[in-house]
Design an enzyme around this catalytic site. Structure first.
Site, PDB file in Angstrom:
ATOM      1  N   LYS A   3       0.926   4.646  46.506  1.00 16.67           N
ATOM      2  CA  LYS A   3       2.032   3.854  45.960  1.00 16.67           C
ATOM      3  C   LYS A   3       3.240   3.848  46.883  1.00 16.67           C
ATOM      4  O   LYS A   3       3.424   4.729  47.727  1.00 16.67           O
ATOM      5  CB  LYS A   3       2.381   4.341  44.554  1.00 16.67           C
ATOM      6  CG  LYS A   3       1.259   3.955  43.597  1.00 16.67           C
ATOM      7  CD  LYS A   3       1.575   4.129  42.152  1.00 16.67           C
ATOM      8  CE  LYS A   3       0.424   3.538  41.309  1.00 16.67           C
ATOM      9  NZ  LYS A   3       0.503   3.933  39.905  1.00 16.67           N
TER      10      LYS A   3
ATOM     11  N   ARG B 231      -5.871   9.886  39.594  1.00 14.85           N
ATOM     12  CA  ARG B 231      -6.441   8.559  39.846  1.00 14.85           C
ATOM     13  C   ARG B 231      -6.157   8.183  41.298  1.00 14.85           C
ATOM     14  O   ARG B 231      -5.002   8.049  41.699  1.00 14.85           O
ATOM     15  CB  ARG B 231      -5.824   7.547  38.874  1.00 14.85           C
ATOM     16  CG  ARG B 231      -6.448   6.163  38.910  1.00 14.85           C
ATOM     17  CD  ARG B 231      -5.837   5.280  37.822  1.00 14.85           C
ATOM     18  NE  ARG B 231      -6.474   3.971  37.783  1.00 14.85           N
ATOM     19  CZ  ARG B 231      -6.118   2.937  38.531  1.00 14.85           C
ATOM     20  NH1 ARG B 231      -5.100   3.070  39.391  1.00 14.85           N
ATOM     21  NH2 ARG B 231      -6.743   1.780  38.440  1.00 14.85           N
TER      22      ARG B 231
END
Length: 273
Positions: free
Chosen positions: A218, A254
Site C-alpha cells: 500500500k 493479507r
C-alpha cells in the site's frame, strides 16, 4: 455447514494471498485478469504457504468505481471453477449474488469491504451458507475515501464501527466464532492513521475477534520510504508491516508476496514462542 471456529481454521499467523482478477487494482491490476493466469497464481500461493487465497473481481483502490455483479461474476467464476477442491479460497466481494456463486464453487470465506452495508441480502446468504466472514472498516466509498479523511481517535472509532457491524452480523444469524475483523488499512485513512491502527491493535483485539491486516504494497509504505507521491510499497516494506502487525496480535496477514511473508512470519512466530 459445520465449520471449526475461525481461530482454529486460521491460527496465528496465517497468510491470505491476494489475487485480483481485475484490470485496475492498485498493485497487480491486469496481471491476473486471464483466468488461467489467476488460477496459476493462486496455486503458487498455496504452494508457498498461504492458508487461503482471496479472489476479487472488483477493484477497491482509491478512486475506483464499481462494476456490475455480472461483470464481477464473469471475471471470478472461471477462476473459482479451476480452483475448486484444489486451493482454499475466499471471495472478496460486497455482492450477495457474487458471494453465493463463489460459495457454491467452494469458497469458504466472504471478505466484505463494506461490512455488510453494500448489499442487504449478503448477511442472510452468508448465514445460510455457514461461511466465514471478514468485516472491514472503510470511510466512505472507494471513489472518495481518500479525500481528506479525519478522525478524533482513529483506533477507537474504527473499533466502535466494527463492534456495531459485528453485532449486525450476529443478529443476522452468523455465529461470532466465524467472523474476523479488518480495520481497513488505506481505506479512508492517512499514513498516520494506518500506523496508529497497527500501533494500537489492542483496541481492536478487545472486541474478541481475530484481526486481519492488509498492509501489503500500500501507498503508505512507499510514502514512509520517502516518496510523497507513492502509489504502492515494496515487498520488503510490506513484510516489515506484516511482522509488526503480527507482533501486536494480528491473526491473518493479507499479502501479495506470499513466500516472503510466510518465511518472515515463521521466524517472527518462532521468536515469539
Amino acid at each position: 455447514m459445520e465449520r471449526v471456529p475461525i481461530e482454529e481454521r486460521f491460527p496465528r499467523p496465517s497468510v491470505m494471498g491476494v489475487v485480483n482478477v481485475t484490470p485496475d487494482s492498485f498493485s497487480d491490476g491486469g496481471v491476473n485478469l486471464d483466468p488461467d493466469a489467476a488460477a496459476a497464481t493462486a496455486r503458487r500461493m498455496r504452494d508457498e504457504g498461504a492458508a487461503i487465497v482471496d479472489i476479487g473481481g472488483e477493484s477497491t483502490r482509491p478512486g475506483s468505481s464499481g462494476v456490475t455483479a455480472e461483470e464481477e461474476l464473469r471475471r471470478v467464476v472461471p477462476v473459482l471453477e479451476q480452483l475448486r477442491g484444489d486451493v482454499p479460497v475466499s471471495i472478496d466481494t460486497a455482492k450477495a449474488e457474487v458471494a453465493r456463486h463463489a460459495l457454491e464453487l467452494g469458497a469458504e470465506l466472504v471478505n466484505d469491504v463494506t461490512a455488510l452495508r453494500g448489499d442487504p441480502e449478503l448477511a442472510g446468504m452468508v448465514a445460510d451458507a455457514g461461511a466465514y466472514l471478514c468485516l472491514m472498516h472503510m470511510r466512505g466509498e472507494p471513489r472518495t475515501m481518500q479525500v481528506d479523511p479525519r478522525y478524533d481517535d482513529v483506533a477507537a472509532e474504527v473499533a466502535a464501527f466494527l463492534e456495531e457491524r459485528l453485532a449486525v452480523a450476529v443478529t443476522a444469524g452468523i455465529p461470532e466464532e466465524r467472523i474476523c475483523l479488518d480495520p481497513g488499512i488505506g481505506f479512508g485513512k492517512t499514513v498516520e492513521h494506518n500506523l496508529e491502527l497497527v500501533r494500537r491493535l489492542d483496541v481492536l483485539l478487545a472486541l474478541g475477534r481475530p484481526v486481519v491486516i492488509g498492509f501489503s504494497r500500500k501507498s503508505t509504505l512507499g510514502r514512509l520510504l520517502g516518496d510523497p507521491e507513492a502509489r504502492t510499497g515494496t515487498a520488503a516494506a510490506s513484510v516489515g508491516a506484516a511482522v509488526a502487525a503480527f507482533e501486536r496480535g494480528a491473526t491473518i496477514l493479507r499479502v501479495h508476496d506470499v513466500r516472503e511473508h510466510v518465511e518472515a512470519l515463521t521466524i517472527a512466530s518462532a521468536v515469539a514462542r
